[in-house]
Design a protein around this motif. Structure first.
Motif, PDB file in Angstrom:
ATOM      1  N   SER A  10       9.221  -3.343  -0.525  1.00  0.00           N
ATOM      2  CA  SER A  10       9.458  -2.066  -0.454  1.00  0.00           C
ATOM      3  C   SER A  10      10.780  -1.806  -0.340  1.00  0.00           C
ATOM      4  O   SER A  10      11.389  -0.734  -1.111  1.00  0.00           O
ATOM      5  CB  SER A  10       9.148  -1.655   1.065  1.00  0.00           C
TER       6      SER A  10
ATOM      7  N   ARG B 169      11.081   2.052  -1.617  1.00  0.00           N
ATOM      8  CA  ARG B 169       9.883   2.977  -1.324  1.00  0.00           C
ATOM      9  C   ARG B 169       9.885   2.634   0.177  1.00  0.00           C
ATOM     10  O   ARG B 169      10.350   1.728   0.768  1.00  0.00           O
ATOM     11  CB  ARG B 169       8.559   2.416  -1.884  1.00  0.00           C
TER      12      ARG B 169
ATOM     13  N   ARG C 253       4.381   4.607   1.317  1.00  0.00           N
ATOM     14  CA  ARG C 253       5.224   4.192   0.288  1.00  0.00           C
ATOM     15  C   ARG C 253       5.892   5.023  -0.777  1.00  0.00           C
ATOM     16  O   ARG C 253       5.700   4.932  -2.099  1.00  0.00           O
ATOM     17  CB  ARG C 253       3.968   3.258  -0.613  1.00  0.00           C
TER      18      ARG C 253
END
Length: 459
Positions: free
Chosen positions: A443, A448, A454
């Motif tokens: 991530s 994100r 996300r």
């Protein structure tokens, strides 16, 4: 993949030239970040107030999930700015009055036209009283932007009914000096005394405030998202003992625990938002968010402070903002999000605990090893009930089939929730830790959010 929200795109990269840069937050905590370009840009869009107010009053709120997704962009960068912008719209949203009410229409119009207002979502122990359209008494502590055109003051009527008194002119109030705080120092907090100040009033029940607090808590989760992102960046880049901090088993375990708690909080908040959007608000889920999410956030932030070590105290760039964010999360109690459940939460969740031995929440009790258990007092019962609802929300999220909600994560969530109930218990397995590390690193690398949505973050 999800796309960036409107506010996320507008605010840009806080590490560089975004509208709410971390460097500015660190260098001048005492100053509202909304006095200059950022405030002008946000107010010009009218987006923040609009997205939190329903279409029936001229707003653009279609779902609370969408509203929270936008609001998280603020709390991802600066909780002080987020609180300044969302408290008044949420306080009005909590009144749940008909749009045809002329008092409500006027109040909604002020916010939608870009005017600010002072407000709070916290419970007031000794609210001022409204008699004959006049307000008398001392106000509770309010989030009071300097641009506030009105004050929204929790109060009671002559019959004891709870009201939101709208005082359109500060001249009708005797204002105290702004209140100094340890956290949220970029937010202006203030009190005032009303001496027969002319006001308009709207009904303002405790369940509406609880719902608004649940929405605020859902937005505030994004502050932990940012803090975990900073921690991963720090741990991966800090060399120690021939490797990096991220290679140390204790550091990996700590990050995995925070990641698990972040997703527990997100699953619980999303479950409450889903009920709101379905037109069937669930008072128990909302109260569970208010009772448990602030505790998860503050405990996780304090855990991350250990990971940063001396960097936390020395405030080394670009991680210096973490210390500000930690104090800001602690200070959210000033707006109604504290580590101690509200009276409304306790009353609602105590009933859930009593009736959760069978029915839909039976599997949650079994998974948490709570068969036959009863709480030791109302607050203990409330927190147990919040934990039951949190596990149920996690199980539902797992059933959705999302990658982050794998069976390994659900097992980790069960361990973390059992530890919260008992203060001790099993630790996360190596598989759970490695799964969490893989998720947070991916991530961070992909820019994100680490919550379930996300979404792309920071440009």
């Amino acid at each position: 993949m999800s796309t960036a929200t409107v506010l996320e795109s507008l605010l840009g990269d806080p590490f560089d030239d975004g509208l709410l840069p971390f460097a500015q937050t660190v260098s001048d905590e005492e100053r509202s970040r909304l006095r200059g370009e950022a405030g002008d840009a946000l107010r010009a869009t009218g987006l923040v107030a609009s997205l939190l107010l329903p279409r029936s009053v001229g707003g653009s709120c279609e779902t609370m999930r969408a509203a929270v997704a936008e609001g998280r962009a603020l709390f991802r960068r600066d909780p002080a700015s987020g609180l300044e912008l969302v408290t008044a719209p949420l306080a009005l949203h909590a009144t749940a009055v008909d749009a045809s009410d002329p008092v409500a229409a006027e109040a909604f119009g002020v916010l939608l036209s870009g005017g600010g207002a002072a407000a709070t979502l916290a419970e007031s122990r000794q609210p001022p009283r409204v008699r004959g359209g006049l307000l008398r008494g001392r106000t509770p502590l309010l989030v009071a932007p300097e641009t506030a055109a009105s004050w929204y003051i929790p109060s009671v009527g002559h019959d004891g009914a709870e009201l939101l008194a709208i005082c359109p002119a500060q001249e009708s109030l005797v204002l105290d000096p702004p209140t100094g705080t340890v956290g949220l120092r970029g937010t202006r907090f203030a009190t005032a005394t009303a001496l027969d100040a002319p006001v308009l009033a709207l009904p303002h029940g405790p369940q509406g405030r609880e719902r608004a607090r649940a929405v605020l808590a859902a937005m505030a989760i994004a502050t932990l998202d940012t803090s975990l992102r900073l921690a991963v960046r720090y741990a991966a880049g800090r060399e120690l003992y021939g490797g990096t901090v991220l290679d140390i088993p204790h550091a990996r375990g700590l990050i995995a625990e925070v990641h698990t708690d972040l997703l527990i909080a997100d699953a619980l908040a999303d479950s409450a938002l889903e009920a709101m959007d379905a037109g069937e608000p669930d008072a128990a889920k909302e109260s569970a968010v208010v009772a448990l999410v602030p505790r998860l956030l503050t405990d996780a932030m304090r855990s991350l402070s250990v990971l940063f070590g001396s960097t936390f105290y020395a405030r080394v760039a670009p991680y210096a903002v973490f210390e500000t964010l930690l104090r800001d999360v602690d200070a959210l109690a000033l707006a109604g999000l504290g580590r101690h459940p509200s009276d409304t939460s306790v009353a609602t969740l105590a009933a859930v605990e009593v009736h959760s031995d069978d029915g839909a929440l039976g599997p949650a009790r079994e998974a948490l090893g709570m068969e036959g258990r009863t709480g030791g007092g109302e607050v203990a019962s409330a927190l147990e009930a919040a934990t039951i609802l949190a596990w149920d929300a996690c199980d539902r999220r797992h059933a959705s089939g999302e990658a982050a909600a794998s069976s390994t994560w659900l097992e980790a969530a069960s361990i973390r929730l059992r530890r919260r109930l008992r203060g001790h218990g099993a630790v996360l397995s190596d598989a759970m830790i490695e799964g969490a590390i893989t998720d947070v690193v991916a991530s961070a690398d992909q820019q994100r959010s680490m919550t379930f949505d996300r979404v792309p973050v920071f440009g």
